[in-house]
Design a protein around this motif. Structure first.
Motif, PDB file in Angstrom:
ATOM      1  N   ASP A 169       1.753   1.912   3.703  1.00 41.03           N
ATOM      2  CA  ASP A 169       0.904   3.106   3.608  1.00 41.03           C
ATOM      3  C   ASP A 169       1.745   4.379   3.642  1.00 41.03           C
ATOM      4  O   ASP A 169       1.232   5.456   3.948  1.00 41.03           O
TER       5      ASP A 169
ATOM      6  N   ASP B 190      -9.860  -6.108  -1.248  1.00 36.99           N
ATOM      7  CA  ASP B 190      -9.098  -5.591  -0.106  1.00 36.99           C
ATOM      8  C   ASP B 190     -10.073  -5.249   1.024  1.00 36.99           C
ATOM      9  O   ASP B 190     -10.944  -4.397   0.861  1.00 36.99           O
TER      10      ASP B 190
ATOM     11  N   GLU C 212      -8.713   2.246  -3.667  1.00 36.21           N
ATOM     12  CA  GLU C 212      -9.019   2.337  -2.235  1.00 36.21           C
ATOM     13  C   GLU C 212     -10.317   3.125  -2.068  1.00 36.21           C
ATOM     14  O   GLU C 212     -10.334   4.343  -2.152  1.00 36.21           O
TER      15      GLU C 212
ATOM     16  N   THR D 211      -2.062   3.131  -5.094  1.00 39.03           N
ATOM     17  CA  THR D 211      -3.503   3.342  -4.982  1.00 39.03           C
ATOM     18  C   THR D 211      -4.068   4.331  -5.991  1.00 39.03           C
ATOM     19  O   THR D 211      -3.388   5.225  -6.488  1.00 39.03           O
TER      20      THR D 211
ATOM     21  N   HIS E 187       0.816  -1.228   0.000  1.00 37.81           N
ATOM     22  CA  HIS E 187       0.000   0.000   0.000  1.00 37.81           C
ATOM     23  C   HIS E 187       0.845   1.271   0.000  1.00 37.81           C
ATOM     24  O   HIS E 187       1.513   1.585   0.971  1.00 37.81           O
TER      25      HIS E 187
ATOM     26  N   PHE F   3      -6.980   6.816  -5.207  1.00 32.38           N
ATOM     27  CA  PHE F   3      -7.661   7.233  -3.981  1.00 32.38           C
ATOM     28  C   PHE F   3      -8.162   8.666  -4.083  1.00 32.38           C
ATOM     29  O   PHE F   3      -7.448   9.562  -4.519  1.00 32.38           O
TER      30      PHE F   3
ATOM     31  N   TRP G 128     -13.357   3.249   2.278  1.00 33.67           N
ATOM     32  CA  TRP G 128     -12.296   4.023   2.955  1.00 33.67           C
ATOM     33  C   TRP G 128     -13.025   4.538   4.188  1.00 33.67           C
ATOM     34  O   TRP G 128     -13.056   3.845   5.192  1.00 33.67           O
TER      35      TRP G 128
END
Ligand SMILES: [Zn+2]
Length: 366
Positions: free
Chosen positions: A311, A205, A145, A63, A8, A65, A171
């Motif tokens: 992340d 996910d 995401e 991602t 991620h 996002f 999310w």
């Protein structure tokens, strides 16, 4: 040194929100951003191509996002108030990745098939070129995401064609499922989306999904299931968020032969740790992170289901990670910490990258 596969990173989001150039080294980016608002808002940068090389980070789940406008605190550039806008923002990030890969084909490659994956991995087994500018390509696997960018299940064909392989429904909460701070089950739209995703063998996910939605998804979804960036709720007793994975969800992922990417983020390792409240990095040593990796391995009874989902740069930076880590390259320290706990070298290598590699080889299309 084992290869790292990091499940991620918000690469496109950072490029669009903060203008970060990930071909640069972390230290150049930090110098360029010093004195700007970015380090306050997003923390000091942790990721750059030279650090990928140094840390042998071969593949990154990168991602797509955007955040709902009601969650404005996250950053203002990529906000949506309706699904058309969400779709446009998510779609524009595919273009960002394509431009990155087209301008730097030696540095980044999109990975959407086993052939593309193996070609990247094979490159990393070659000797490092003498030329300092040359190195190995980093494979990017698209990960959506929050699925509000998908307007209807009929659109999945288009996303699959674009190379998308991994989808998280939540999310915050989305119209498909309850999410972080917005609990709730799968919606009827969510159930329909899952049924359609299975036709393409999309990887689901569960990170950010509320427990009710995650547990039902484990039962219902017929395709592969993972968690790209989540920690263990059992080690975060007293935390009020629904962001961490309960043991029954971890066990369900293990039963489905999934992999869980764990996050070395201090606020997800120590209850009450908050950068904005003046908490110090030193309060959360790297071993606190290792405990989450170990917890997954203890529940699984083996070391085949834990991985790293850093992340990194996803709304936090240097100020919010354990003090032993300065950049993404330092994730290699995780291997030596695991060895110190008695993990075999092969098990540590699986946790750094081998488990994700096995999983991707099994579930990406040939
Ligand atoms: Zn996230």
């Amino acid at each position: 040194m084992p290869l790292i596969i990091d499940s991620h990173q918000d690469i496109a989001w950072n490029m669009l929100t903060y203008g970060r150039d990930y071909t640069r080294s972390v230290h150049v980016t930090r110098r360029l951003e010093a004195g700007t608002a970015t380090p306050d808002r997003n923390g000091d940068c942790l990721v750059g191509w030279p650090e990928y090389q140094r840390g042998q980070v071969a593949v990154v789940f990168s991602t797509l996002f955007a955040s709902p406008a009601r969650k404005q605190e996250v950053g203002d550039a990529l906000l949506y108030a309706d699904y058309e806008t969400a779709h446009r923002l998510y779609r524009s990030q595919i273009d960002v990745y394509r431009r990155l890969v087209d301008s730097h084909p030696d540095k980044f490659r999109i990975v959407s098939t086993v052939g593309e994956l193996d070609s990247v991995i094979e490159h990393w087994s070659r000797p490092v070129p003498e030329d300092r500018e040359a190195g190995h390509p980093v494979g990017l696997v698209y990960l959506m995401e929050g699925a509000d960018g998908i307007r209807s299940p009929g659109e999945l064909a288009e996303w699959y064609e674009l190379g998308l392989r991994i989808i998280g429904l939540s999310w915050a909460g989305t119209r498909y499922a309850g999410g972080t701070s917005e609990p709730g089950p799968l919606s009827e739209d969510g159930r329909q989306l899952l049924a359609a995703m299975a036709d393409y063998n999309f990887i689901l996910d569960l990170s950010h999904m509320d427990e009710a939605a995650a547990y039902e998804s484990l039962d219902r979804y017929e395709g592969p299931v993972i968690a790209t960036h989540s920690n263990c709720a059992a080690l975060m007793q007293g935390s009020e968020t629904n962001r961490h994975l309960p043991d029954r969800v971890i066990r369900g992922l293990v039963e489905r032969d999934g992999v869980i990417g764990l996050i070395p983020l201090n606020s997800f390792l120590k209850v009450g740790w908050l950068r904005t409240n003046g908490s110090r990095r030193e309060e959360v040593p790297l071993d606190t992170f290792i405990a989450h990796v170990d917890h997954v391995c203890q529940l699984a009874g083996d070391a085949n289901h834990a991985g790293i989902g850093s992340d990194f740069d996803g709304g936090f930076g240097l100020q919010s990670i354990p003090p032993e880590l300065d950049t993404i390259a330092d994730l290699q320290l995780v291997a030596s910490r695991l060895s110190a706990l008695g993990y075999k070298e092969a098990d540590a290598a699986n946790i750094l990258g081998g488990n994700w590699l096995r999983f991707l080889r099994k579930h990406l299309p040939a």
